[in-house]
Each structure stands twice: as structure tokens, then as C-alpha cells.
Write an enzyme that holds these catalytic residues in place. Structure first.
Site, mmCIF file in Angstrom:
data_model
loop_
_atom_site.group_PDB
_atom_site.id
_atom_site.type_symbol
_atom_site.label_atom_id
_atom_site.label_comp_id
_atom_site.label_asym_id
_atom_site.label_seq_id
_atom_site.Cartn_x
_atom_site.Cartn_y
_atom_site.Cartn_z
ATOM 1 N N CYS A 163 -6.130 -26.697 14.132
ATOM 2 C CA CYS A 163 -7.314 -27.433 14.664
ATOM 3 C C CYS A 163 -6.986 -29.046 14.357
ATOM 4 O O CYS A 163 -7.668 -29.949 14.904
ATOM 5 C CB CYS A 163 -8.455 -27.193 13.247
ATOM 6 S SG CYS A 163 -9.154 -25.428 13.737
ATOM 7 N N CYS B 151 -7.050 -27.052 9.425
ATOM 8 C CA CYS B 151 -5.748 -26.734 9.679
ATOM 9 C C CYS B 151 -4.797 -27.334 10.493
ATOM 10 O O CYS B 151 -5.186 -27.977 11.424
ATOM 11 C CB CYS B 151 -6.074 -25.134 9.816
ATOM 12 S SG CYS B 151 -6.305 -24.666 11.325
ATOM 13 N N ASP C 172 0.757 -1.129 0.086
ATOM 14 C CA ASP C 172 -0.002 0.017 -0.007
ATOM 15 C C ASP C 172 1.017 1.156 0.040
ATOM 16 O O ASP C 172 2.167 1.282 0.399
ATOM 17 C CB ASP C 172 -0.870 -0.122 1.400
ATOM 18 C CG ASP C 172 -2.084 1.014 1.091
ATOM 19 O OD1 ASP C 172 -2.880 0.913 2.003
ATOM 20 O OD2 ASP C 172 -2.108 1.752 -0.161
ATOM 21 N N SER C 173 0.289 2.320 -0.442
ATOM 22 C CA SER C 173 1.288 3.559 -0.848
ATOM 23 C C SER C 173 1.322 4.444 0.286
ATOM 24 O O SER C 173 2.161 5.479 0.154
ATOM 25 C CB SER C 173 0.561 4.431 -1.784
ATOM 26 O OG SER C 173 -0.790 4.881 -1.337
ATOM 27 N N HIS D 210 -4.779 -20.326 12.338
ATOM 28 C CA HIS D 210 -6.232 -20.580 12.019
ATOM 29 C C HIS D 210 -7.091 -19.481 11.299
ATOM 30 O O HIS D 210 -7.532 -19.844 10.449
ATOM 31 C CB HIS D 210 -6.903 -21.293 13.183
ATOM 32 C CG HIS D 210 -8.296 -21.285 13.054
ATOM 33 N ND1 HIS D 210 -8.889 -22.339 12.402
ATOM 34 C CD2 HIS D 210 -9.338 -20.639 13.284
ATOM 35 C CE1 HIS D 210 -10.232 -22.110 12.404
ATOM 36 N NE2 HIS D 210 -10.531 -20.976 12.729
ATOM 37 N N CYS E 48 -12.637 -27.698 10.235
ATOM 38 C CA CYS E 48 -11.524 -27.040 9.803
ATOM 39 C C CYS E 48 -10.171 -27.980 9.733
ATOM 40 O O CYS E 48 -9.933 -28.711 10.874
ATOM 41 C CB CYS E 48 -10.944 -25.661 10.550
ATOM 42 S SG CYS E 48 -9.451 -25.003 10.179
ATOM 43 N N GLY F 153 -11.109 4.144 -0.012
ATOM 44 C CA GLY F 153 -12.278 5.018 0.653
ATOM 45 C C GLY F 153 -13.188 4.087 1.394
ATOM 46 O O GLY F 153 -14.308 4.649 1.815
ATOM 47 N N ASP G 68 -7.845 -7.337 1.501
ATOM 48 C CA ASP G 68 -6.829 -7.440 2.465
ATOM 49 C C ASP G 68 -7.370 -6.989 3.694
ATOM 50 O O ASP G 68 -8.411 -6.110 3.809
ATOM 51 C CB ASP G 68 -5.549 -6.870 2.196
ATOM 52 C CG ASP G 68 -5.783 -5.391 2.588
ATOM 53 O OD1 ASP G 68 -6.174 -4.412 1.977
ATOM 54 O OD2 ASP G 68 -5.397 -5.038 3.785
#
Ligand SMILES: CO[C@@H]1O[C@H](CNc2nc3cc4c(=O)[nH]c(N)nc4cc3[nH]2)[C@@H](O)[C@H]1O
Ligand SMILES: [Zn+2]
Length: 375
Positions: free
Chosen positions: A312, A309, A95-96, A338, A307, A219, A269
Site C-alpha cells: 500500500c 504495508c 497440523d496432523s 497485503h 494500510c 471440527g 490460521d
């Protein structure tokens, strides 16, 4: 312009209009819709690059403003760029600094040249311009850079928003001129305009006329109600070209990701998953779970029984509750892993629903199970 950041539109969901795509960058390909983990200070907090790859991340975010202040972009340039510095060989979007300047520091003064403000860490006076933001991003060597923009507060007066949009368009042109390697990295324009349809149209048309390889909708996620965000997306995305990626900045929660995809957004994001993980709040298929809660003290089930993952598959709510309450770092690594996996996996489910032309049905099922429909 034949920028090296190229979007491939693979399919549009017949039921919702959502898109399935691929974005090609100098550091690989990522499918869209995509959730991008945020690594503001050149690290996705508590996660190693190997763990990020393991949970399915192909692109992460970092931040011009923060890295400019710490450690300084010259150090990262000398390290060979941000990929080398943080040992991440997949895609990076930076990001700028536009948003951070407006959200982190006070005493700021906006001029045509750029923004005067104070360093949020030590109060020193700073100045950032479109050219300065591009010099930093060129030093970082990110695959996708963001134009330097003003993200006005919500709500903002029409007249203020109109002059801000026109300045952001002029700044975008200056960013293009200051982009050192346009054929090697992509620079995205950021559409502003608040909740005013004519200003969103003007901002989008200004930026599309400059032919960026991708466009962000800025915005938003600045305190507006979700129905305002959804309405702004509905009248903004049609002004963006179908053959370029669309990135909704700072979003977000599971419902906003699904609703954004339905309205034609490809990239998302947010700091939310890692931020709430650090206070022990988990996103699960049955809704939010606050693992510090005493009711989990003897609960030996995984955080989310649906889940698969690493967290989990190997640890219980009781164990993670113990670590979090004891402020053990490993506990926050498990919760961060997670939550990131949950959103990356949610995008896998969204992509599958697009392939099957049933994203609206999926939305109903997910909202019901997660508890979004509860009054
Ligand atoms: C919901 O989470 C809170 O809200 C923030 C996310 N919301 C958000 N909206 C954004 C808008 C812009 C923009 O218009 N321009 C540029 N350049 N970057 C942006 C970055 C943004 N991030 C998190 O920081 C968190 O505090
Ligand atoms: Zn999990």
C-alpha cells in the site's frame, strides 16, 4: 509435564473476556491473539521468510499430510528438520493430517488403528495412524504438533459424533505416547464433538485429563453457519484451562477472528488471505475489494488508504489490477503480502483493544467500517 511450549496469560479484557497472552516455544515467543499464515507445502505461497518477518509473522503453519506426500518427511529429517529446510527460524505449527485425510481424499476407511485412504495426487492406497502422524511431525521438528484426530463432516449424527470423539480421545493418548521430545516441543490435543455440548465437554475433559500444553477446537469452519461456530465456542472454551493456549483451526475471516477472540480463542490460521489474494480479492479496512474490477483501471490510490504495508505504500490499485489481469506473479505477491499484513495487523488492533478493555467497542467500529453490519 514441563513442555517447552508455555503460555503466559497477561490480561483478560474486562469488556469481552478476550485474553492477551504470550506463547513461548523453542523458536521464540509470539503474542496472542495471533493469526498464523499457512505454509502447507513448506512455503507461505509467494512469500519469502524475510517478507513474512517484515509483515509481522512470528509463527507459521505447515502440514503433516502434504509434506509426507511431497517431498517426504525423511528428506526433511535429513535436511535437519523443517525450520532448516525452509529457512524459517521462528515458530512452526504443523497440523496432523487429520483434517486433510478427511477433506482431500475419498475411499477412506476409519479403523481403531488409523485411516486407510487414497493419495489425492496419484490415487495410491495409504494408511495414517496416530503413531504415523507423530513420526512425521517428529521428523519435521515443528514447535507445536497437533494430535491425529478425526474431523467429522458437518452436520454429523449424534451417535457417530460420540463414537468419533471417543476414538479421537484414544488417538490423542497414543499421540502423547509417540511424542519423541515432549520437553522440547508441544503437542496440542484437538477438541471435537460437533455442535453437541455434552460431546464437546466430554472431548475437552478427556484431553484436559491428559494435560496437553495447549488445546485446539477442531471440527469447525467446515461449512457450519457462523452463529453455530460462535455457540460451540461459547460452550466449549469454558472447559479448557485458562493457563493454556486455545487454537481455533481453519479460521478465518476478519469477523470470525474478532468473534473468536471475544470467546476466548488465542490462535487462528486460515488459507483464506493467501487463497483469495491469488484471485485478486483484497481485505481492506473498507471491506473486500476485487482489484480486477474495471473501475480500478485508473485508480492510482493504494489498495487500502488506511494500510501502511509495503504494497500500500508503493503501488496503486491500477498497477496491481494490471498485474493481476496479466497473471503476473508479482501481482499475487503484492496481494498476498497485503492480505497477510491486514490480518496480522488486525490482531495488533485486537490486542490493543484488549489492553484498553474495549474489544466489544472495537468490534462494533470494525464491523461498521468493514460492512459486516450491512444486511
Ligand atoms: C474456510 O476455509 C476452508 O476450510 C478449511 C479451514 N477449515 C478448517 N477446519 C478445520 C478443522 C480441523 C480439525 O478438526 N482437525 C485438524 N487436525 N485440522 C483441522 C483443520 C481445519 N481447517 C480450509 O482448508 C479451507 O478449505
Ligand atoms: Zn496494505
Amino acid at each position: 509435564m514441563t513442555a517447552a511450549v508455555r503460555y503466559e496469560l497477561i490480561k483478560t479484557c474486562k469488556q469481552s473476556g478476550a485474553r492477551l497472552g504470550k506463547v513461548h516455544t523453542p523458536h521464540g515467543v509470539f503474542e496472542t491473539p495471533v493469526f498464523m499464515p499457512v505454509g502447507t507445502l513448506a512455503t507461505v505461497k509467494t512469500m519469502s521468510p524475510e517478507e513474512l518477518k517484515d509483515l509481522g509473522a512470528n509463527i507459521i503453519l505447515s502440514n503433516t499430510y502434504h509434506l509426507w506426500l511431497r517431498p517426504g518427511h525423511e528428506i526433511i529429517r535429513e535436511a535437519g528438520g523443517l525450520h532448516k529446510f525452509m529457512n524459517w527460524d521462528r515458530s512452526i505449527l504443523t497440523d496432523s493430517g487429520g483434517f486433510q485425510v478427511f477433506s482431500l481424499s475419498d475411499l477412506r476407511k476409519i479403523t481403531e488403528e488409523g485411516v486407510h485412504f487414497r493419495n489425492h495426487l496419484n490415487g495410491e492406497k495409504l494408511f495414517l495412524s496416530p503413531e504415523g502422524a507423530m513420526e512425521i511431525q517428529n521428523a519435521l521438528g515443528s514447535d507445536i504438533m497437533m494430535a491425529f484426530d478425526e474431523c467429522p463432516p458437518y452436520p454429523a449424527e449424534y451417535e457417530y459424533m460420540k463414537s468419533s470423539v471417543e476414538r479421537t480421545s484414544r488417538w490423542a493418548e497414543r499421540c502423547l505416547a509417540a511424542h519423541e521430545r515432549p520437553n522440547d516441543q508441544g503437542l496440542f490435543g484437538i477438541v471435537q464433538g460437533g455442535e453437541y455440548e455434552d460431546l464437546r465437554r466430554q472431548s475437552a475433559e478427556d484431553l484436559v485429563s491428559l494435560d496437553f500444553p495447549g488445546y485446539a477446537v477442531g471440527g469447525l469452519s467446515v461449512g457450519e453457519p457462523k452463529d453455530v461456530m460462535n455457540r460451540v465456542l461459547e460452550f466449549t472454551t469454558p472447559y479448557l484451562p485458562d493457563n493454556k493456549p486455545r487454537y481455533l483451526m481453519g479460521v478465518g475471516s476478519p469477523d470470525s477472528l474478532i468473534d473468536g477472540a471475544i470467546r476466548g480463542i488465542d490462535m487462528f490460521d486460515c488459507v483464506l488471505p493467501t487463497r483469495i489474494a491469488r484471485n485478486g480479492t483484497l481485505m481492506t479496512s473498507q471491506g473486500r475489494l476485487v482489484v480486477r474490477n474495471a473501475k480500478y483501471a485508473r485508480d492510482f490510490r493504494p489498495l487500502d488508504e488506511n494500510c501502511d504495508c509495503y504494497t500500500c505504500r508503493n503501488y496503486s490499485r491500477a498497477y496491481i489490477r494490471h498485474l493481476v489481469k496479466s497473471n503476473e506473479t508479482f501481482g499475487f505477491r503484492l496481494t498476498s503480502y497485503h492480505n497477510l499484513y491486514f490480518l496480522v495487523n488486525l490482531m495488533e488492533q485486537v490486542k490493543q483493544a484488549i489492553r484498553e478493555d474495549r474489544l466489544l467497542d472495537f468490534r462494533e467500529e470494525f464491523f461498521e467500517q468493514y460492512g459486516f453490519n450491512k444486511p
